[in-house]
Design a protein around this motif. Structure first.
Motif, PDB file in Angstrom:
ATOM      1  N   TYR A 270       2.503   3.408   6.526  1.00 28.14           N
ATOM      2  CA  TYR A 270       1.453   2.540   5.992  1.00 28.14           C
ATOM      3  C   TYR A 270       2.059   1.306   5.333  1.00 28.14           C
ATOM      4  N   LEU A 271       3.141   1.498   4.584  1.00 24.47           N
ATOM      5  CA  LEU A 271       3.817   0.384   3.927  1.00 24.47           C
ATOM      6  C   LEU A 271       4.381  -0.590   4.953  1.00 24.47           C
ATOM      7  N   THR A 282      -1.041  -0.992  -1.285  1.00 25.96           N
ATOM      8  CA  THR A 282      -0.016   0.051  -1.287  1.00 25.96           C
ATOM      9  C   THR A 282       0.369   0.523  -2.682  1.00 25.96           C
TER      10      THR A 282
END
Length: 370
Positions: A270-271, A282
């Motif tokens: 995801y980051l 985030t």
């Protein structure tokens, strides 16, 4: 990936519904009877009453235990006139409210209907949830996680928006209700709240901290009583998170490796996909990632206060955040690995159903001996 666990969830719910007509006396996996007893005592004697013939005749009802769920279930008892039926009816409505919270979260994340259904299935039909929330009967903890989902909705809704009075009202109400519902889930939820706090500017941080003091004021009747009386009970020195570093608790140790590792892996992906929006999208997960790492290596079991929740509370917390991350990923960026990712998402829930079916007993009816 959602159909198999949902069908299994329905089957387990039907099986567990026997608790309405057969009083649970299974000593191996049974929290149902204690919650039924407290609900009956609340209706018969009242809140904070001394219960005769219960724990050597000196037990004060809800002296330490959170009272919210039992007050929530009390109208069902008045309506149905039957304690087991009231407890199960309250549990059903808890799942309904949790489904509403999931829908609200998924709308904020702009997820499809299929992903919304999968979100609910992955959360409530995984082996940990089936074992704890249905089989064992942790109805109070299930209720607390339902409230936590509404807290997640509030925080996710304002992840990229300026905070207004609606945020502060929702924040104070949900966090206060969570405290009265389950203190240990409240403690773990603070990790996610900290992530949201760190993502805001200085002015908003001060306002959120002031809102936190409002939560303390709203919950003062319970926590002041808790602090004054907790030393009289064995719970004051009980640290169940030690099970993740104990060789005797193999499944707790194993889950403390698999669950946080999966969460950290999903957060890394995801980051990578949202590196340009670190603070907006985030940062809210970073304190949870630190906690997951400490949980993975066992250090969390040695940190005061954070070692009071049991492993399954942390597992559920990381599972909820993992599902949010999973549903938010852009699978088109995976290239050739996209097919492997889809196959994994399909097979893992099916494997979870198999594990739960094999290792989580179904409802135990009375035998001639017991």
């Amino acid at each position: 990936s959602a159909i198999t666990p949902l069908v299994y969830f329905i089957l387990r719910f039907i099986d567990q519904s026997k608790v309405m007509t057969i009083f649970p006396i299974d000593a191996f996996a049974n929290d149902w009877s204690s919650h039924m007893a407290r609900l009956f005592f609340l209706a018969k004697y009242g809140y904070h009453a001394i219960i005769p013939n219960w724990y050597a005749s000196h037990s004060i009802l809800f002296q330490l235990y959170p009272p919210l769920w039992h007050h929530y279930a009390l109208p069902w008892y008045y309506l149905l006139g039957n304690v087991p039926a009231a407890v199960f009816a309250a549990h059903i409505t808890t799942y309904v409210l949790a489904a509403v919270a999931v829908v609200l979260i998924c709308r904020q994340l702009k997820l499809s209907a299929a992903k919304t259904i999968a979100f609910f299935a992955f959360l409530f039909a995984n082996p940990i949830a089936i074992g704890n929330f249905l089989r064992l009967g942790k109805v109070v903890e299930t209720f607390a996680w339902m409230i936590f989902l509404f807290l997640v909705f509030v925080l996710v809704s304002y992840r990229t928006r300026e905070l207004d009075w609606k945020f502060y009202a929702g924040f104070i109400i949900t966090l206060s209700l969570l405290f009265y519902a389950h203190l240990l889930v409240f403690i773990v939820s603070g990790i996610f709240v900290l992530g949201f706090l760190l993502s805001r500017n200085r002015k908003e941080i001060i306002k959120i901290i002031l809102a936190g003091f409002a939560v303390l004021a709203a919950t003062a009747p319970h926590w002041i009583n808790f602090v004054l009386n907790v030393k009289e009970f064995a719970v004051s020195s009980y640290t169940p998170l030690d099970r993740i570093i104990s060789g005797a608790a193999y499944f707790d140790w194993l889950s403390s490796k698999i669950v946080p590792a999966a969460f950290i892996a999903l957060l890394a992906i995801y980051l990578w996909q949202h590196h340009n929006e670190f603070y907006k999208k985030t940062m809210i997960f970073i304190p949870a990632a630190v906690a997951a790492a400490l949980y993975f290596v066992g250090i969390l079991a040695k940190i005061p206060l954070l070692n009071r929740p049991n492993p399954d509370i942390y597992n559920t917390f990381f599972i909820i955040l993992s599902i949010i991350l999973l549903m938010s990923l852009n699978f088109k960026s995976f290239g050739r690995l996209r097919v492997a990712a889809y196959v994994t998402i399909i097979l893992l829930p099916i494997a979870g159903v198999g594990i739960s079916h094999a290792h989580t007993p179904y409802f135990q009816s009375h035998t001639q001996e017991l």
